[in-house]
Write a protein that holds these residues in place. Structure first.
Motif, PDB file in Angstrom:
ATOM      1  N   THR A 799     -10.647   3.621   9.132  1.00  0.00           N
ATOM      2  CA  THR A 799     -11.826   3.979   8.332  1.00  0.00           C
ATOM      3  C   THR A 799     -12.363   2.796   7.520  1.00  0.00           C
ATOM      4  OG1 THR A 799     -10.449   4.647   6.475  1.00  0.00           O
ATOM      5  CG2 THR A 799     -11.032   6.372   8.058  1.00  0.00           C
ATOM      6  N   LYS A 800     -11.694   1.648   7.635  1.00  0.00           N
ATOM      7  CA  LYS A 800     -12.063   0.441   6.863  1.00  0.00           C
ATOM      8  C   LYS A 800     -11.798   0.589   5.364  1.00  0.00           C
ATOM      9  CE  LYS A 800     -13.799  -1.468  10.550  1.00  0.00           C
ATOM     10  NZ  LYS A 800     -12.910  -2.316  11.323  1.00  0.00           N
ATOM     11  N   LEU A 801     -11.138   1.654   4.986  1.00  0.00           N
ATOM     12  CA  LEU A 801     -10.797   1.810   3.562  1.00  0.00           C
ATOM     13  C   LEU A 801      -9.857   0.685   3.118  1.00  0.00           C
ATOM     14  CD1 LEU A 801     -10.167   5.005   1.637  1.00  0.00           C
ATOM     15  CD2 LEU A 801      -8.420   3.277   1.497  1.00  0.00           C
ATOM     16  N   MET A 802      -9.061   0.235   4.071  1.00  0.00           N
ATOM     17  CA  MET A 802      -8.130  -0.847   3.739  1.00  0.00           C
ATOM     18  C   MET A 802      -8.884  -2.102   3.291  1.00  0.00           C
ATOM     19  SD  MET A 802      -5.088  -1.590   3.274  1.00  0.00           S
ATOM     20  CE  MET A 802      -3.757  -0.868   4.189  1.00  0.00           C
ATOM     21  N   ASP A 803     -10.047  -2.352   3.907  1.00  0.00           N
ATOM     22  CA  ASP A 803     -10.846  -3.513   3.485  1.00  0.00           C
ATOM     23  C   ASP A 803     -11.265  -3.381   2.028  1.00  0.00           C
ATOM     24  OD1 ASP A 803     -10.577  -4.360   6.032  1.00  0.00           O
ATOM     25  OD2 ASP A 803     -12.594  -3.753   6.690  1.00  0.00           O
ATOM     26  N   ARG A 804     -11.637  -2.149   1.692  1.00  0.00           N
ATOM     27  CA  ARG A 804     -12.048  -1.888   0.298  1.00  0.00           C
ATOM     28  C   ARG A 804     -10.885  -2.141  -0.660  1.00  0.00           C
ATOM     29  NH1 ARG A 804     -13.643   3.983  -1.204  1.00  0.00           N
ATOM     30  NH2 ARG A 804     -13.440   3.585  -3.426  1.00  0.00           N
ATOM     31  N   LEU A 805      -9.733  -1.635  -0.231  1.00  0.00           N
ATOM     32  CA  LEU A 805      -8.539  -1.796  -1.067  1.00  0.00           C
ATOM     33  C   LEU A 805      -8.192  -3.278  -1.220  1.00  0.00           C
ATOM     34  CD1 LEU A 805      -6.330  -0.258  -2.601  1.00  0.00           C
ATOM     35  CD2 LEU A 805      -5.011  -0.181  -0.480  1.00  0.00           C
ATOM     36  N   GLU A 806      -8.283  -3.989  -0.093  1.00  0.00           N
ATOM     37  CA  GLU A 806      -7.944  -5.415  -0.152  1.00  0.00           C
ATOM     38  C   GLU A 806      -8.982  -6.210  -0.940  1.00  0.00           C
ATOM     39  OE1 GLU A 806      -5.145  -6.039   3.770  1.00  0.00           O
ATOM     40  OE2 GLU A 806      -7.310  -6.209   4.011  1.00  0.00           O
ATOM     41  N   GLY A 807     -10.151  -5.633  -1.081  1.00  0.00           N
ATOM     42  CA  GLY A 807     -11.157  -6.268  -1.934  1.00  0.00           C
ATOM     43  C   GLY A 807     -10.785  -6.145  -3.407  1.00  0.00           C
ATOM     44  N   CYS A 808     -10.024  -5.134  -3.738  1.00  0.00           N
ATOM     45  CA  CYS A 808      -9.606  -4.925  -5.136  1.00  0.00           C
ATOM     46  C   CYS A 808      -8.290  -5.638  -5.435  1.00  0.00           C
ATOM     47  CB  CYS A 808      -9.385  -3.437  -5.418  1.00  0.00           C
ATOM     48  SG  CYS A 808     -10.762  -2.392  -5.025  1.00  0.00           S
ATOM     49  N   LYS A 809      -7.390  -5.579  -4.508  1.00  0.00           N
ATOM     50  CA  LYS A 809      -6.044  -6.128  -4.750  1.00  0.00           C
ATOM     51  C   LYS A 809      -5.504  -6.744  -3.468  1.00  0.00           C
ATOM     52  CE  LYS A 809      -4.789  -3.829  -8.763  1.00  0.00           C
ATOM     53  NZ  LYS A 809      -5.354  -4.660  -9.813  1.00  0.00           N
ATOM     54  N   ARG A 810      -4.682  -7.760  -3.644  1.00  0.00           N
ATOM     55  CA  ARG A 810      -3.942  -8.264  -2.495  1.00  0.00           C
ATOM     56  C   ARG A 810      -2.849  -7.240  -2.187  1.00  0.00           C
ATOM     57  NH1 ARG A 810      -0.846 -14.033  -2.126  1.00  0.00           N
ATOM     58  NH2 ARG A 810      -0.050 -13.682  -0.004  1.00  0.00           N
ATOM     59  N   VAL A 811      -2.705  -6.863  -0.919  1.00  0.00           N
ATOM     60  CA  VAL A 811      -1.819  -5.747  -0.581  1.00  0.00           C
ATOM     61  C   VAL A 811      -0.480  -6.258  -0.038  1.00  0.00           C
ATOM     62  CG1 VAL A 811      -1.537  -3.701   0.887  1.00  0.00           C
ATOM     63  CG2 VAL A 811      -3.778  -4.234  -0.106  1.00  0.00           C
ATOM     64  N   PHE A 812       0.593  -5.754  -0.622  1.00  0.00           N
ATOM     65  CA  PHE A 812       1.946  -6.058  -0.156  1.00  0.00           C
ATOM     66  C   PHE A 812       2.621  -4.738   0.224  1.00  0.00           C
ATOM     67  CE2 PHE A 812       0.754  -9.514  -2.863  1.00  0.00           C
ATOM     68  CZ  PHE A 812       1.379 -10.631  -2.336  1.00  0.00           C
ATOM     69  N   VAL A 813       3.514  -4.818   1.202  1.00  0.00           N
ATOM     70  CA  VAL A 813       4.230  -3.613   1.637  1.00  0.00           C
ATOM     71  C   VAL A 813       5.720  -3.905   1.694  1.00  0.00           C
ATOM     72  CG1 VAL A 813       4.417  -1.839   3.416  1.00  0.00           C
ATOM     73  CG2 VAL A 813       2.242  -3.001   3.058  1.00  0.00           C
ATOM     74  N   GLU A 814       6.477  -3.065   1.039  1.00  0.00           N
ATOM     75  CA  GLU A 814       7.935  -3.213   1.083  1.00  0.00           C
ATOM     76  C   GLU A 814       8.400  -3.031   2.531  1.00  0.00           C
ATOM     77  OE1 GLU A 814      10.272   0.284  -0.090  1.00  0.00           O
ATOM     78  OE2 GLU A 814      11.420  -1.024  -1.380  1.00  0.00           O
ATOM     79  N   PRO A 815       9.188  -3.972   3.055  1.00  0.00           N
ATOM     80  CA  PRO A 815       9.587  -3.854   4.458  1.00  0.00           C
ATOM     81  C   PRO A 815      10.695  -2.819   4.627  1.00  0.00           C
ATOM     82  CG  PRO A 815      10.557  -5.812   3.468  1.00  0.00           C
ATOM     83  CD  PRO A 815       9.709  -5.184   2.408  1.00  0.00           C
ATOM     84  N   GLN A 816      10.664  -2.169   5.785  1.00  0.00           N
ATOM     85  CA  GLN A 816      11.761  -1.257   6.109  1.00  0.00           C
ATOM     86  C   GLN A 816      12.850  -2.102   6.771  1.00  0.00           C
ATOM     87  OE1 GLN A 816      10.742   1.880   8.835  1.00  0.00           O
ATOM     88  NE2 GLN A 816      12.573   3.064   8.333  1.00  0.00           N
ATOM     89  N   GLY A 817      14.029  -2.121   6.173  1.00  0.00           N
ATOM     90  CA  GLY A 817      15.086  -2.973   6.710  1.00  0.00           C
ATOM     91  C   GLY A 817      14.801  -4.425   6.389  1.00  0.00           C
ATOM     92  N   GLY A 818      15.312  -5.312   7.212  1.00  0.00           N
ATOM     93  CA  GLY A 818      15.075  -6.737   6.982  1.00  0.00           C
ATOM     94  C   GLY A 818      16.108  -7.332   6.051  1.00  0.00           C
ATOM     95  N   SER A 819      16.084  -8.628   5.966  1.00  0.00           N
ATOM     96  CA  SER A 819      17.112  -9.326   5.195  1.00  0.00           C
ATOM     97  C   SER A 819      16.773  -9.349   3.709  1.00  0.00           C
ATOM     98  CB  SER A 819      17.255 -10.755   5.700  1.00  0.00           C
ATOM     99  OG  SER A 819      16.089 -11.476   5.361  1.00  0.00           O
TER     100      SER A 819
END
Ligand code: SF4
Length: 1036
Positions: A799-819
């Protein structure tokens, strides 16, 4: 300026404020004589809290005063307590100061009590009568006072003391009966001698050798020297003979080699009486019921009664202060070292991974195994000299590092070329305050291996919100086919080598039969998920005992296994002693190459001479659980047994499969089958109640214990009191909101069915965009699962909502698993992006948002103070996975057990019923209530990520309509629920939020003077270079 606070405790307690024996009219022990010193170079103020003098570094917050008062009252009454206090409220420092003040006071008062009792006993014996005169001559004929005077009726018995002993002057009584005396047997070479005696040759034939056993003591002594007591009285009242000392009046022959010092029999009697204060006190109390003994007065008798009633221990309780992770333990040590004025002998328990300084061992990646082998072959130099640390003046009381942390002792270890790991364990043996991660206390196996003895101690568990789960894990046992195969192989090798072959064969054969059963096909497995098959007992009419019988794990087998285990332990000790002797001989030195003589260390392992630690732990853990499960076992209904088959990807062949497939070079990513026999404890009380039965007091504390009501029932321990402290942050500095609808008016209810709808996904996304646009700096968003997170992201990208969100804040996502390292990197990027976003103390347009899951890496133990998080958004209520087999079993278990409780107790089981003093271990929550609590505890944990100190500020937003319901709000931490405001209109909520951010930001700006470091956070941490270091448990 000293102030007075809460002198509420009026009950006489040892060392407590109401203790009438606490020194009035008699000489009080000086504080300097106690085991805790007050550091004079640290500024501190003195407060009287709960009647005890507490040194505190600054003016306490009201909540800190409340916590200290609460804790002192619990310790005074030897009760357990729970304290919930939000992060940033100075909880750790308050609890440390309160505990150490109490301990200091206890030591001082207890010394005085013991001194009073000793003086009373001394007066009693010196007064000349050891028994009251019998009123009824017939009845008390045997017990009639037969020792009336140590002077005129006793034979002239004198004590001889080897002058080589460390007794250089004064009466032996002064040495043994002084305030500093403890109950340990004096290490003196003491022999009695008869001089100028009226004792006949027959008497001499009855001379006791001082071992204190048998009736000979009584027979020998002049009838007037010892009272004749019934067998029961002998057991319960009279002082026991002291090993190494003669019984009163007994004698031994002279040893012409050593010059002697003489003491008379009165002193022998006193030594014996003082050795067993409790028994002697009881004896005199009984005697005084008939007549006040000569030389004594009522105050003496009162002192004896008080001593008998309030505890006869002379030692001061040791404090174990545990936290969840090593990093949190380090923070506690820093609080003590840098802020508290209290100084005492401390120690920190840690792992080899943290403490090893042996370069080669570290490189192996399996330090435990490498260490054991190095010790076995005497190839670790630091091990040989580890006592250079434990005996080093720096880490001793009064030394420069008297309060040390792991990095201090590792540094010292490197300087001294001495092993910090073994030094720490040795220091802990003598410490008054021991810090450790709390699994060292909860897990019986780890506790035993670490040498932790809880008897009479005080256990404080910080960050205790996970204790319930941790205790359940600690009571559970899982044995894999790989472990069994190792055990079988070792038993075969031992048996072949002729090492107690029957025992090793017995254990090995049992392990083989278990392995065969575990690996054979089974028709009744159920799919738990794509990779896991499970079968659980009891099932289809087959009880756990039916299964155990099928596996030959009968009660008789348990007895045999216990016997075998004891033999294995003895054999290992024997082998180690032989090994140490061989080393000693090989090196020609008195102590051997390793400098430890024949000392046994339970960590020493060997591939060749005895079973490994891994195998011994398999046997011991199985044994422990079988005892619980045996017929009539206290916890037989608290377990479920499961047989699990998992298909796992592995880069290395499992031993079991290696043997089966005769392959040792599998390709990376090979699929392996792992079979496990699991004994799942569904009742955390299995391990926790055992801990509570040994300790004086347990204090559970965390920022997020709510709802408190479940702890007592789940842990099967009575908590006499609970405290929910307020936040130290002024309510104007935070905003707690429940927003029911999104901007489009969609009811935001993140339930299983609704989260898949586009309406929900779109309006949650729109809500987040608006909040992100309004919120300055950092923002955290928690959702209930990674799968929901993936769904939302997929939709928002479409829906391109993510673009809007990224316009407000830099987006980080906690990884599932990983080191751990990858997560650290991500966290640092998030923080640094926020630092870079600030100019002149103000955020630029874009901040950052971190999406994370409840119970995930971000939700616990990571500090997002100040601009690293100005808003926490909680989406949904994170109930545990409904179909998870352990969750299902736990719910069913609680339902079953709750039904078995009387109705009255069930009425107490409302999740939020936390009436102080009313917690009952029997009032178990039903399955639904338990299930709910898990969800709200995870919510509380997540929302506590921001607002980390008094000057912090931020918003807590529940983007979930179910938080319009008071029932749910009441399960949140007190400081949140009391300020929660519900919004049915999103725009109204957003307007209030805008106002809040604007006002707070303006006040922040005004608070900074032009010369301030505008990148510094309010908590005092420089934000110039942000580096987060995690330890493994933090990233779990
Ligand atoms: S004894 Fe100490 S220094 Fe040596 S390998 Fe073991 S942990 Fe490392």
């Amino acid at each position: 300026m000293p102030s007075s606070f809460a002198k509420g405790n009026t009950k006489p307690n040892p060392g407590g404020p109401g203790d009438k024996y606490s020194g009035q009219g008699s000489k009080a022990a000086s504080p300097e004589e106690t085991t805790i010193r007050i550091a004079s170079h640290l500024n501190h103020q003195t407060y009287f809290i709960g009647g005890i003098k507490v040194h505190f570094p600054f003016k306490p917050y009201p909540s800190q005063l409340g916590m200290m008062n609460h804790m002192i009252r619990a310790l005074n009454t030897s009760k357990n307590t729970m304290i919930e206090s939000p992060t940033g409220s100075g909880k750790s420092l308050a609890l440390l100061c309160a505990a150490l003040a109490w301990r200091r006071n206890y030591t001082t008062k207890n010394k005085q009590r013991v001194s009073n009792v000793r003086q009373a006993i001394r007066r009693y014996i010196k007064g000349g009568s050891l028994l009251p005169e019998a009123d009824n001559k017939g009845q008390d004929k045997d017990a009639k006072a037969q020792v009336t005077s140590s002077e005129d009726t006793k034979p002239d018995v004198k004590m001889e003391i080897d002058s080589s002993a460390a007794l250089t002057g004064g009466s032996i009584l002064d040495k043994l009966a002084g305030d500093g005396h403890t109950d340990s047997t004096p290490a003196l070479d003491i022999k009695p001698k008869i001089e100028n005696s009226d004792i006949t040759p027959d008497d001499r034939n009855n001379i006791n050798n001082g071992d204190g056993d048998g009736d000979d003591d009584d027979d020998f002594v002049d009838a007037t020297l010892k009272p004749k007591l019934s067998a029961a009285e002998k057991q319960s009242t009279g002082p026991e003979p002291i090993p190494g000392l003669p019984a009163p009046g007994s004698v031994a022959m002279d040893d012409p080699k050593h010059p002697k010092i003489h003491i008379d029999n009165t002193e022998i009697l006193l030594i014996h009486a003082l050795h067993d204060l409790a028994g002697t006190a009881e004896f005199i109390i009984q005697a005084a019921k008939t007549r006040m003994p000569p030389g004594m007065d009522q105050q003496d008798i009162d002192a004896l009664i008080e001593f008998k009633e309030n505890g006869s221990t002379e030692s001061t309780p040791r404090i174990y202060f545990g936290s969840r992770t090593h990093r949190q333990v380090s923070q506690l040590v820093d609080e003590l070292r840098l802020k508290s004025a209290y100084r005492l002998q401390t120690a920190v328990l840690g792992s080899r991974t943290q403490m090893c300084i042996h370069g080669e061992a570290i490189k192996t990646g399996s330090i435990d195994d490498a260490c054991r082998k190095l010790i076995e072959t005497d190839d670790c130099g630091p091990y040989r000299s580890h006592r250079k640390i434990s005996g080093h003046p720096k880490v001793r009381f009064g030394g420069e590092l008297e309060i040390w942390d792991i990095e201090d002792i590792v540094k010292l270890g490197k300087q001294q070329f001495a092993c910090p790991y073994f030094a720490a364990r040795e220091l802990a043996d003598n410490a008054d305050l021991v810090f450790c991660p709390y699994n060292y206390i909860l897990d019986p196996g780890v506790r035993e291996a670490a040498g932790i003895l809880l008897d009479g101690s005080i256990v404080i568990l910080d960050e205790a919100h996970n204790v319930e789960n941790a205790a359940r894990e600690a009571g559970s046992v899982e044995i894999t086919d790989n472990q069994l195969l190792i055990l079988i192989g070792e038993c075969q090798a031992m048996s072949k080598a002729g090492h107690i072959p029957e025992t090793h064969q017995f254990v090995g054969q049992f392990a083989e039969s278990l392995l065969t059963w575990l690996q054979e096909d089974f028709d009744d497995y159920e799919h738990q998920d794509f990779e896991t098959l499970t079968a659980v007992w009891p099932r289809k009419g087959a009880s756990i005992h039916d299964l155990l019988n099928q596996l030959a794990m009968t009660p008789a087998f348990t007895v045999r296994l216990q016997q075998a285990y004891s033999k294995l332990e003895d054999f290992i000790k024997e082998q180690r002693t032989i090994h140490a002797d061989n080393q000693r001989m090989a090196s020609g030195g008195a102590l051997g190459k390793n400098g430890r003589g024949g000392e046994l260390l339970d960590d020493i392992d060997s591939d060749s001479s005895h079973l490994s630690n891994i195998s011994m732990r398999v046997v011991s853990s199985l044994l422990r659980v079988l005892k619980h499960l045996s017929h009539g076992g206290r916890y037989s209904s608290d377990y479920r047994v499961a047989r699990i088959r998992r298909t796992a990807m592995t880069t290395e062949p499992l031993l079991a499969n290696r043997k089966r497939k005769k392959s040792i070079t599998p390709a990376a990513g090979t699929q392996e089958q792992v079979n496990t026999l699991a004994f799942w404890a569904l009742n955390p009380g299995v391990v926790f109640s055992e801990i509570a039965s040994q300790t004086r007091s347990i204090v559970l504390t965390s920022g997020t214990l709510s709802p408190l009501g479940s702890y007592a029932s789940e842990l099967q321990v009575d908590f006499a009191s609970t405290l929910e402290a307020n936040h130290v942050i002024d309510p104007s500095r935070f905003k707690a909101m429940s927003i029911m609808c999104g901007p489009a008016g969609t009811m935001l209810e993140a339930k299983y069915k609704t989260v898949d709808t586009m309406l929900f996904q779109d309006d949650v996304g729109a809500s987040l965009c608006s909040i992100a646009a309004s919120c300055p700096d950092g923002m955290l968003v928690f959702v209930s699962s990674y799968s929901l997170l993936n769904k939302l992201f997929m939709r928002w990208r479409t829906t391109k909502l993510m673009d809007r969100l990224e316009g407000c804040k830099r987006v980080f996502v906690e990884p599932q698993g990983g080191s751990k390292e990858a997560f650290e990197k991500l966290l640092n990027e998030y923080r640094n992006s926020l630092v870079e976003n600030r100019v002149q103390g103000q955020p630029l347009e874009r901040g950052a948002v971190m999406f994370a899951v409840y119970r995930g890496k971000v939700s616990e133990g990571i500090d997002f103070s100040d601009f690293f998080c100005r808003t926490v958004v909680n989406i949904g209520i994170p109930y545990p996975a409904f179909k998870d087999v352990k969750v299902t079993l736990k719910r069913e278990y609680n339902d079953t057990m709750a039904k078995q409780q009387p109705r009255r107790q069930q009425q107490q089981q409302q999740p939020h019923s936390s009436t102080p003093g009313q917690q009952s271990s029997a009032a178990l929550l039903n399955g639904s209530a338990w299930y709910e609590i898990q969800a709200f505890r995870a919510t509380n944990q997540a929302l506590g990520r921001c607002l980390r100190h008094k000057n912090d500020w931020g918003a807590i937003i529940m983007l979930e309509s179910r938080f319009a319901n008071e029932w749910n709000v009441n399960k949140l931490s007190k400081w949140v629920r009391s300020h929660m405001r519900v919004y049915s209109n999103f725009n109204r909520a957003l307007a209030d939020l805008d106002d809040f951010y604007r006002i707070r930001a303006a006040e922040d700006m005004a608070a900074h003077s032009p010369g301030d470091n505008l990148l510094a956070t309010d908590s005092g941490h420089s934000a110039d270079a942000v580096t987060t270091k995690l330890e493994s448990s933090d990233s779990e």
